[in-house]
Design an enzyme around this catalytic site. Structure first.
Site, short mmCIF file in Angstrom:
data_model
loop_
_atom_site.label_atom_id
_atom_site.label_comp_id
_atom_site.label_asym_id
_atom_site.label_seq_id
_atom_site.Cartn_x
_atom_site.Cartn_y
_atom_site.Cartn_z
N HIS A 60 -3.01 -0.36 -0.39
CA HIS A 60 -2.05 -0.41 -0.81
C HIS A 60 -1.31 -0.91 0.29
O HIS A 60 -2.08 -1.79 0.84
CB HIS A 60 -1.80 1.04 -0.94
N HIS A 62 1.09 -0.22 2.54
CA HIS A 62 1.83 -0.14 3.45
C HIS A 62 1.33 -0.74 4.34
O HIS A 62 0.19 -0.91 4.72
CB HIS A 62 1.48 1.28 3.63
N ASP A 64 0.13 -0.04 7.70
CA ASP A 64 -0.39 0.06 8.71
C ASP A 64 -2.22 -0.14 7.84
O ASP A 64 -2.62 0.11 8.06
CB ASP A 64 -1.29 1.32 8.74
N HIS A 65 -2.30 -0.35 6.12
CA HIS A 65 -3.11 -1.08 5.90
C HIS A 65 -3.75 -2.43 5.11
O HIS A 65 -4.55 -2.87 4.84
CB HIS A 65 -3.50 -0.49 4.50
N HIS A 140 -0.18 7.98 -4.56
CA HIS A 140 -0.13 7.89 -3.21
C HIS A 140 1.64 7.32 -3.31
O HIS A 140 2.10 7.72 -4.64
CB HIS A 140 -0.59 6.90 -2.33
N ASP A 210 -4.77 5.34 0.90
CA ASP A 210 -4.06 6.87 1.97
C ASP A 210 -4.14 7.57 -0.16
O ASP A 210 -3.71 7.33 -1.26
CB ASP A 210 -3.01 6.24 1.80
N HIS A 268 -7.65 8.48 9.53
CA HIS A 268 -6.20 8.31 8.97
C HIS A 268 -5.55 9.21 9.95
O HIS A 268 -4.32 9.98 8.59
CB HIS A 268 -6.02 8.06 7.55
#
Lengths: 302, 302
Positions: A60, A62, A64-65, A140, A210, A268
């Site tokens: 996805h 976001h 941090d990914h 998510h 996530d 995570h």
């Protein structure tokens, strides 16, 4: 099958922890899953051959990914990569990467192929004779997919001694491995099961991060060998998990138990927790075979 | 005035070297200059207070100078920043950052103000009572600016003993500091220079990276206190410098000498060189007062 954890912490990179990224080595492939900021440095630190990565899966959008993706693509360019690079991720990922390459006036000199995802149903992304990769739709805050990597059943294992005992010609061994019955040199029909054994069971890996706790995931990952399931929180912060669409360690363990997986990898972790052992403690009440992910860890599944 | 080098290597981040980013501490400001991938981690490692950064200057849109920006902006959001953040950089930077925030469905909860640059002439970007910041147009493969940070001359230094000797009332001290002549308690006109001294000379910092060797830069940075000038190559790779629009250590030293700066900081070393001392050796033939930048280094200018 080997999983190398490049980063497994939530939110922001810090001095000694990295956001999500993993390398899955399976059936001669090196798949990169998610690519938080700093992933290319983690690849170097873990001595992973950049050039062998041909498929990158992004769960996805976001940060941090995936904030490390554009840097990795640029580095491939600087390293004079020539092989195709396939990037699978949510719609929008192509625009983000290509806009930055365009403004830097530095298009890649290798084929960069985007596979943008929009479906909320499981989709086959990649397949060859040895394995398949499909999406696992997750719930998510933004459009998110997990990924299911499944080995295909291999050839049957030939029992050489038995094959010789039954006088089977060498030229028929290939047929035996494919599960066929054959005729021996003295004209008898030899049932396959007498001279072969089952191949090792195919392994599978489900990456789920996530995601909020979601029992609808269970049938999609039933009997998976290894499940990586996010556990951003412990139950002490349960009231944060649902609104942020994350899971607790106990919830991750519940999914693992219901799906009957062999091993559960937790990761995570919210950076509010200093001692990640607490995640194991909490999850162990529900499910036993737990591995705590940590940056730099290599998890080999025989 | 203090410069903290967060990263000073060219091209890609590696296990122990970081791409370009610096923090300039000057007259109560903490300015961030460039923001390569991993800058937020380097800020943490160097214990710099994130929240004090209100202005970020981006020289150009090559990845090693700005791929860490979107992550830093996202982290400011996670840290619940409320203060304005000003980002100065080439046209396109707003679209890159806002597109990523939009697709992550995570707009900032603080005012994020972009100042997009297109001019090829020096421009004033920021000014207060103590200093000014202007662009230094550079010649590189894409639109690029250096930045010139200039302290303003401070108040004159009051010589208290002299002021008392000349019978000057306390209420006039402020006028003296502003350079005015005053009348003493016994009615005499006292010329300012008798009771004050020159303030310390204002300091200045010129950041010039990335750029080809360009003597047109010299008049813009004449007599600057500290010059950071890129030196991607040594003369042994001189044939690479011009086509890639970079400079050698010798060329950087030539600019420093022609501009009559006090100190020269070298950086943006190509990762092909293992021993950065070679850059000092080469530049020293032309210019003496050299500092070799290195990641984590703090350079204080009194």
């Amino acid at each position: 099958m080997k999983i190398t954890i490049l980063g497994c912490y939530a939110a922001t990179p810090r001095s000694f922890t990295n956001p999500t990224s993993q390398v899955l080595e399976i059936k001669n492939h090196l798949f990169l899953i998610d690519c938080g900021e700093g992933t290319q440095v983690q690849l170097r630190r873990n001595k992973i051959k950049f050039s062998k990565i041909k498929h990158i899966f992004i769960s996805h959008l976001h940060g941090d990914h995936f904030y490390g993706l554009v840097g990795l693509v640029s580095t491939f360019r600087l390293l004079n990569r020539e092989n195709e690079l396939h990037i699978y991720g949510p719609k929008g990922i192509k625009e983000i990467i290509t806009l930055q390459l365009k403004l830097a006036n530095s298009w890649t000199n290798f084929p960069l192929i985007f596979h943008e995802l929009t479906s909320k149903q499981p989709e086959l992304l990649f397949e060859d004779s040895k394995l398949s990769v499909s999406t696992l739709p997750l719930k998510h805050r933004v459009y998110t997919n997990g990924f299911l990597f499944k080995e295909k059943a291999g050839d049957r294992k030939l029992l050489i001694d038995k094959a010789e005992e039954y006088n089977i010609d060498f030229s028929l061994f290939k047929s035996l491995k494919k599960g066929k019955d054959v005729v021996s040199e003295d004209g008898k029909l030899i049932p396959n099961r007498l001279v072969t054994a089952d191949p090792p069971p195919p392994k599978s890996y489900a990456f789920c991060s996530d995601t909020v706790f979601d029992l609808e995931l269970v049938p999609m990952i039933k009997n998976t060998t290894v499940l990586y399931h996010e556990s951003t929180f412990l139950e002490d912060q349960r009231e944060l998990a649902f609104p942020t669409k994350h899971s607790t360690a106990k919830e991750a363990a519940t999914i693992a138990k219901e799906a009957g997986v062999e091993k559960l990898i937790l990761g995570h972790y919210s950076t509010r927790y200093e001692n990640i052992e607490l995640f194991r403690t909490e999850a162990s009440d529900i499910f036993q075979n737990i591995i705590l992910a940590d940056d730099g860890e290599e998890i080999t599944v025989e």
